[in-house]
Design a protein around this motif. Sequence first.
Motif, mmCIF file in Angstrom:
data_model
loop_
_atom_site.group_PDB
_atom_site.id
_atom_site.type_symbol
_atom_site.label_atom_id
_atom_site.label_comp_id
_atom_site.label_asym_id
_atom_site.label_seq_id
_atom_site.Cartn_x
_atom_site.Cartn_y
_atom_site.Cartn_z
ATOM 1 N N SER A 1 47.411 17.138 42.596
ATOM 2 C CA SER A 1 46.298 15.886 42.909
ATOM 3 C C SER A 1 45.039 16.617 43.288
ATOM 4 N N ILE A 2 44.487 17.008 42.122
ATOM 5 C CA ILE A 2 42.866 17.512 42.353
ATOM 6 C C ILE A 2 41.983 16.288 42.230
ATOM 7 N N TYR B 1 43.006 14.510 36.445
ATOM 8 C CA TYR B 1 44.256 14.468 37.309
ATOM 9 C C TYR B 1 44.075 13.217 38.191
ATOM 10 N N LYS B 2 43.444 12.066 37.788
ATOM 11 C CA LYS B 2 43.309 10.929 38.303
ATOM 12 C C LYS B 2 45.068 10.385 38.490
ATOM 13 N N ALA B 3 45.781 10.635 37.227
ATOM 14 C CA ALA B 3 47.221 10.018 37.349
ATOM 15 C C ALA B 3 48.066 10.879 38.406
ATOM 16 N N ASP B 4 47.630 12.047 38.544
ATOM 17 C CA ASP B 4 48.564 13.072 39.609
ATOM 18 C C ASP B 4 48.103 12.474 40.895
ATOM 19 N N ASP C 1 44.661 15.015 48.785
ATOM 20 C CA ASP C 1 44.017 15.679 47.461
ATOM 21 C C ASP C 1 43.898 17.270 47.593
ATOM 22 N N VAL C 2 43.697 17.967 46.912
ATOM 23 C CA VAL C 2 43.605 19.615 46.817
ATOM 24 C C VAL C 2 42.395 20.118 45.939
ATOM 25 N N GLN C 3 41.911 21.293 46.278
ATOM 26 C CA GLN C 3 40.925 21.935 45.350
ATOM 27 C C GLN C 3 41.352 22.368 43.984
#
Length: 462
Positions: free
Chosen positions: A30-31, A37-40, A90-92
């Motif tokens: 989830s970047i 990574y929108k879907a993630d 979300d993550v970096q």
Amino acid sequence: MNALPAVLHHIDTECEAAVSRLFSLLRIKSISTDPAYKADCQRAAEWLVDDLASIGFEASIRDTPGHPMVVAHHDGPPGAPHVLFYGHYDVQPVDPLELWTRDPFDPAVRESEDGYQVIAGRGASDDKGQLMTFVEACRAYKAVGGVLPCKVTILFEGEEESGSPSMRAFLAANADELKADFALVCDTSQRDAMTPAICVGMRGLVEEEMTIHAASRDLHSGIYGGAAANPIRVLAKILGEIHDNDGRVTIHGFYDGVEETPSQVLASWEALGETAESFLGPIGLSVPSGEKGRSILELVWARPTAEFNGFSGGYTGKGFKTVIPAEASAKVSFRLVHKQDPANVRASFRKFVEERLPADCRVEFQSHDCSPAHQLPYDAPYLAAAKSALADEWTKAPIMRVVGGSIPVVGEFQAYLGLDSLLVGFALPNDRIHSPNEKYNLTSFHKGQRSWARILNALTRN
């Protein structure tokens, strides 16, 4: 009947299952900053909704122009406080990938260099592991007695690492639904692996850029030196007058709204044993430059500052050029505390500069960031409850500290929802957040769950 002992026992016996659930969330890439990574990010939000629904929350995804919010609600006993818990899923980005010792999205428990068992993976500490400590505490309460001790609203964001562009509009549009008695924010850290901390304040910030203009063009110093105004000299003189010999800021009204830190809080900071040598030594310094008569921790945690962050003018290339420049610039920032008004500080600074301009010179200002400080009342009942709960879990009193940076959502909760925020987290300074090989101590994850269980219990009894 007090359910806390059974809840703590449940957390202890279900630790392996809690780690497994966290691993499932950590595997989702989830970047938020990368559109690829929108879907993630959507999948991470869906995972959280499903998990919260499984323990009785009314949970849903809320669309935004960017990545979705997760909002969940759970009732509590009549008369119990209502808390709003915030975290971000979300993550970096993981670059540079080659510096990771394992796949950043293949989490594992391993032993760290200092001998601790740690959860390795992107988001383990910032902020998936942190937010799941609270979720697991709620899960334990539901497993033991079927109820939560407080009314709980949860807000999980998917854009914190990309500047929270959707947050303000979302809070404004959903203020009635999200209002509570106060907010709980987990995106903070402990003092060290065995010392809890509560962030009771965050210093605000005012950033100003100013340019002093003098002659219409750069001048030859051999022809005009001694006669023409030199904006570097003007600027240096003005900056030099901002502090007196005792390190205090001389701008009129700068200290309006600044309160003294309670003596018992100062004593607790003194007990930490931090000295000028221990704090400044590792960076090659030894003498504090701030207000005289203040301890090193008081200077960085509880006092306002004026700092010069950049200075330019004239010829700065290799060699020498005997020039009197037409202009000179400086970047100045102010860290604010307590009730200082950022707009007043900005206006007072500009007036300070303008009053010191000599003839033939003018100043041009450019505004940058401007945000107020966040300060919890030291006598707030929910703060006392959290202090007591953390002391019971960690067998030592938590450190009450203020941080120089900011968590923007805290100010936005105040502005849009009228909520103070209690900041309690279990990350460590060496968790390598935003860097390769991010980790979260297994003890932090386990005792974080126990700590939230105790805090929720204490809030109902305060």
